[in-house]
Design an enzyme around this catalytic site. Structure first.
Site, PDB file in Angstrom:
ATOM      1  N   GLY A  11       0.843  -1.194   0.000  1.00  0.00           N
ATOM      2  CA  GLY A  11       0.000   0.000   0.000  1.00  0.00           C
ATOM      3  C   GLY A  11       0.879   1.245   0.000  1.00  0.00           C
ATOM      4  N   LEU A  13       1.638   3.554   2.387  1.00  0.00           N
ATOM      5  CA  LEU A  13       2.575   3.662   3.504  1.00  0.00           C
ATOM      6  C   LEU A  13       3.492   2.441   3.581  1.00  0.00           C
ATOM      7  CD1 LEU A  13       3.621   4.960   6.112  1.00  0.00           C
ATOM      8  CD2 LEU A  13       1.703   3.873   7.325  1.00  0.00           C
ATOM      9  N   ASP A  35      -3.482 -12.664   4.957  1.00  0.00           N
ATOM     10  CA  ASP A  35      -4.711 -11.928   5.259  1.00  0.00           C
ATOM     11  C   ASP A  35      -4.688 -11.643   6.760  1.00  0.00           C
ATOM     12  OD1 ASP A  35      -7.218 -11.079   5.925  1.00  0.00           O
ATOM     13  OD2 ASP A  35      -8.275 -12.844   5.142  1.00  0.00           O
ATOM     14  N   VAL A  36      -4.518 -10.375   7.121  1.00  0.00           N
ATOM     15  CA  VAL A  36      -4.311 -10.056   8.537  1.00  0.00           C
ATOM     16  C   VAL A  36      -5.566 -10.265   9.386  1.00  0.00           C
ATOM     17  CG1 VAL A  36      -2.360  -8.503   8.164  1.00  0.00           C
ATOM     18  CG2 VAL A  36      -4.687  -7.572   8.086  1.00  0.00           C
ATOM     19  N   ALA A  59      -5.077  -1.949   6.126  1.00  0.00           N
ATOM     20  CA  ALA A  59      -6.310  -1.382   6.682  1.00  0.00           C
ATOM     21  C   ALA A  59      -7.417  -1.451   5.643  1.00  0.00           C
ATOM     22  CB  ALA A  59      -6.087   0.081   7.089  1.00  0.00           C
ATOM     23  N   TYR A 124     -16.012   4.042   9.336  1.00  0.00           N
ATOM     24  CA  TYR A 124     -14.553   3.927   9.202  1.00  0.00           C
ATOM     25  C   TYR A 124     -13.860   4.404  10.483  1.00  0.00           C
ATOM     26  CZ  TYR A 124      -9.798   5.261   7.829  1.00  0.00           C
ATOM     27  OH  TYR A 124      -8.435   5.431   7.791  1.00  0.00           O
ATOM     28  N   LYS A 128     -11.677   2.209  13.217  1.00  0.00           N
ATOM     29  CA  LYS A 128     -10.271   2.507  13.526  1.00  0.00           C
ATOM     30  C   LYS A 128     -10.103   2.774  15.032  1.00  0.00           C
ATOM     31  CE  LYS A 128      -7.258   2.988  10.886  1.00  0.00           C
ATOM     32  NZ  LYS A 128      -6.273   2.013  10.325  1.00  0.00           N
TER      33      LYS A 128
HETATM   34  N1  LIG Z   1      -5.018   6.891   3.088  1.00  0.00           N
HETATM   35  C1  LIG Z   1      -5.354   7.848   3.939  1.00  0.00           C
HETATM   36  O1  LIG Z   1      -5.736   8.961   3.545  1.00  0.00           O
HETATM   37  C2  LIG Z   1      -5.268   7.595   5.436  1.00  0.00           C
HETATM   38  C3  LIG Z   1      -5.721   8.589   6.315  1.00  0.00           C
HETATM   39  C4  LIG Z   1      -5.637   8.367   7.698  1.00  0.00           C
HETATM   40  C5  LIG Z   1      -5.106   7.183   8.169  1.00  0.00           C
HETATM   41  N2  LIG Z   1      -4.685   6.235   7.288  1.00  0.00           N
HETATM   42  C6  LIG Z   1      -4.154   4.979   7.832  1.00  0.00           C
HETATM   43  O2  LIG Z   1      -2.791   4.847   7.431  1.00  0.00           O
HETATM   44  C7  LIG Z   1      -2.487   3.447   7.244  1.00  0.00           C
HETATM   45  C8  LIG Z   1      -1.863   3.228   5.875  1.00  0.00           C
HETATM   46  O3  LIG Z   1      -2.811   3.628   4.878  1.00  0.00           O
HETATM   47  P1  LIG Z   1      -2.473   3.603   3.303  1.00  0.00           P
HETATM   48  O4  LIG Z   1      -3.063   4.829   2.723  1.00  0.00           O
HETATM   49  O5  LIG Z   1      -1.042   3.272   3.102  1.00  0.00           O
HETATM   50  O6  LIG Z   1      -3.376   2.353   2.875  1.00  0.00           O
HETATM   51  P2  LIG Z   1      -3.461   1.613   1.442  1.00  0.00           P
HETATM   52  O7  LIG Z   1      -2.643   2.321   0.423  1.00  0.00           O
HETATM   53  O8  LIG Z   1      -4.926   1.381   1.190  1.00  0.00           O
HETATM   54  O9  LIG Z   1      -2.746   0.219   1.745  1.00  0.00           O
HETATM   55  C9  LIG Z   1      -3.313  -0.737   2.579  1.00  0.00           C
HETATM   56  C10 LIG Z   1      -2.767  -2.077   2.138  1.00  0.00           C
HETATM   57  O10 LIG Z   1      -3.257  -3.060   3.066  1.00  0.00           O
HETATM   58  C11 LIG Z   1      -3.784  -4.145   2.287  1.00  0.00           C
HETATM   59  N3  LIG Z   1      -4.820  -4.833   3.041  1.00  0.00           N
HETATM   60  C12 LIG Z   1      -6.091  -4.445   3.263  1.00  0.00           C
HETATM   61  N4  LIG Z   1      -6.747  -5.389   3.956  1.00  0.00           N
HETATM   62  C13 LIG Z   1      -5.870  -6.404   4.168  1.00  0.00           C
HETATM   63  C14 LIG Z   1      -5.960  -7.677   4.802  1.00  0.00           C
HETATM   64  N5  LIG Z   1      -7.102  -8.116   5.366  1.00  0.00           N
HETATM   65  N6  LIG Z   1      -4.844  -8.454   4.849  1.00  0.00           N
HETATM   66  C15 LIG Z   1      -3.693  -8.034   4.288  1.00  0.00           C
HETATM   67  N7  LIG Z   1      -3.545  -6.864   3.645  1.00  0.00           N
HETATM   68  C16 LIG Z   1      -4.637  -6.054   3.586  1.00  0.00           C
HETATM   69  C17 LIG Z   1      -4.352  -3.484   1.052  1.00  0.00           C
HETATM   70  O11 LIG Z   1      -4.560  -4.443   0.029  1.00  0.00           O
HETATM   71  P3  LIG Z   1      -5.828  -4.238  -0.969  1.00  0.00           P
HETATM   72  O12 LIG Z   1      -5.448  -3.072  -1.846  1.00  0.00           O
HETATM   73  O13 LIG Z   1      -5.905  -5.541  -1.662  1.00  0.00           O
HETATM   74  O14 LIG Z   1      -7.016  -3.935  -0.091  1.00  0.00           O
HETATM   75  C18 LIG Z   1      -3.251  -2.483   0.732  1.00  0.00           C
HETATM   76  O15 LIG Z   1      -2.180  -3.071   0.013  1.00  0.00           O
HETATM   77  C19 LIG Z   1      -3.799   2.696   7.491  1.00  0.00           C
HETATM   78  O16 LIG Z   1      -3.876   2.268   8.828  1.00  0.00           O
HETATM   79  C20 LIG Z   1      -4.847   3.762   7.251  1.00  0.00           C
HETATM   80  O17 LIG Z   1      -6.082   3.493   7.922  1.00  0.00           O
HETATM   81  C21 LIG Z   1      -4.740   6.410   5.931  1.00  0.00           C
END
Ligand SMILES: NC(=O)c1ccc[n+]([C@@H]2O[C@H](COP(=O)([O-])OP(=O)(O)OC[C@H]3O[C@@H](n4cnc5c(N)ncnc54)[C@H](OP(=O)(O)O)[C@@H]3O)[C@@H](O)[C@H]2O)c1
Length: 297
Positions: A11, A13, A35-36, A59, A124, A128
């Site tokens: 993802g 991050l 799968d977490v 997430a 959401y 969280k």
């Molecule tokens: N993005 C934002 O704007 C934002 C804002 C505030 C906080 N956050 C938090 O920051 C953190 C990083 O976010 P990010 O933007 O880097 O997220 P991201 O780009 O959506 O990456 C999340 C990764 O986790 C994978 N994933 C989801 N469910 C899973 C599961 N059950 N088992 C294994 N892998 C799984 C996803 O795969 P798939 O693509 O196949 O689902 C994706 O590769 C998260 O905790 C998020 O909630 C993000």
């Protein structure tokens, strides 16, 4: 070299964390490998890898989708971090987990500190917040890092592009209408990864309880989504029409806080540097830089 496990590693991050920790040869897994939300698989993998530090960037991030896919949101954002925190504790590992500014209601106009009471508006944010509480209960050796409006380039092209890439891609082809009454602190995945790694590796050396618990980590400053889009287009040299609109006019399914700027009080108290201003981060991201501070760029 530390034994490090990264989840959600492809993802936005997770990609930055894996690159930044490359010298430790981390085990970097995404959904295909683990799968977490699967209890047996989590226990099996952590028992096999025996990490010292687990970083969970996986997430369920579909804020609007969560309103109807409540089970999936809580599985990904509450059950899964609890399983990982519990399995980390069994290995004696530090568990680092990420949460969101959307745990706050957003009905005030001063930055939220780590001590302020959360009150999420949507599913959401609620999922969280449940994850935060379950992580804290399952493993006292944890860091919970709340961040916001993350933009980065995922190793595996994500289902959704980052907000900035979407704005740049759409500009010119159709009139852009962007919400101007939600104020956030945008965060470049590279800057967030750098601060996370700094905190985790400091903890590894000191084992100090001062480095555990809840942290707010975003780029510094704040803006509306409209202002973020405008800055991205300006820095890309794109002269396209862009119209500020209200949240009500946009009509998203999930409610969102009108104000969710995060104060970085824990970083301040530890005397750690704040993150660069969001405008600089947008510029570095658009130039295709990969990181700062350690020659990764
Ligand atoms: N993005 C934002 O704007 C934002 C804002 C505030 C906080 N956050 C938090 O920051 C953190 C990083 O976010 P990010 O933007 O880097 O997220 P991201 O780009 O959506 O990456 C999340 C990764 O986790 C994978 N994933 C989801 N469910 C899973 C599961 N059950 N088992 C294994 N892998 C799984 C996803 O795969 P798939 O693509 O196949 O689902 C994706 O590769 C998260 O905790 C998020 O909630 C993000």
């Amino acid at each position: 070299m530390a034994r490090i496990l990264i989840l959600g590693a492809r993802g936005q991050l997770g990609t930055s964390l894996a690159r930044r920790l490359a010298e430790h040869s981390p085990t970097a897994l995404d959904r295909d490998e683990l799968d977490v939300g699967d209890p047996q698989a989590v226990d099996r993998q952590l028992g096999r890898i025996r990490p010292e530090i687990v970083l969970n960037a996986a997430a369920f991030n579909d804020v609007d989708g969560a309103e109807t896919r409540i089970d999936e949101a809580f599985r990904g954002n509450a059950v899964a971090p609890w399983l990982l925190a519990r399995a980390s504790r069994a290995c004696g590992a530090l568990f680092v987990h990420f949460s969101t500014d959307y745990v706050f209601r957003g009905d005030r106009r001063a930055p939220y500190g780590e001590d302020d009471a959360p009150a999420p508006l949507g599913v959401y944010g609620a999922s969280k917040l449940a994850g935060e509480r379950l992580v804290a209960a399952a493993n006292p050796v944890h860091m919970l890092i709340r961040t916001a409006a993350v933009f980065g380039r995922a190793a595996r092209p994500p289902k959704r592009r980052s907000f900035i890439d979407t704005m740049v891609a759409l500009a010119g082809s159709r009139p852009l209408r962007v919400v101007d009454d939600q104020r956030v602190s945008p965060t470049w995945a590279e800057d967030l990864a750098a601060k996370t790694v700094e905190l985790a590796l400091r903890w590894r050396v000191s084992q100090s309880a001062d480095l555990l618990g809840l942290f707010h980590v975003t780029n510094s400053g704040s803006c509306t989504w409209y202002e973020l889009a405008r800055e991205a287009l300006r820095r890309s040299g794109i002269d396209a029409a862009i119209e500020p609109i209200t949240t009500a006019a946009y009509g998203a399914r999930a409610p969102r806080p009108a104000y969710s700027v995060l104060a970085h009080r824990r970083l301040e108290r530890l005397g750690l540097d704040d993150l660069p201003p969001w405008q600089e981060a947008v510029g570095a991201y658009l130039r295709g830089e990969r990181g700062r501070e350690d020659g990764l760029g």
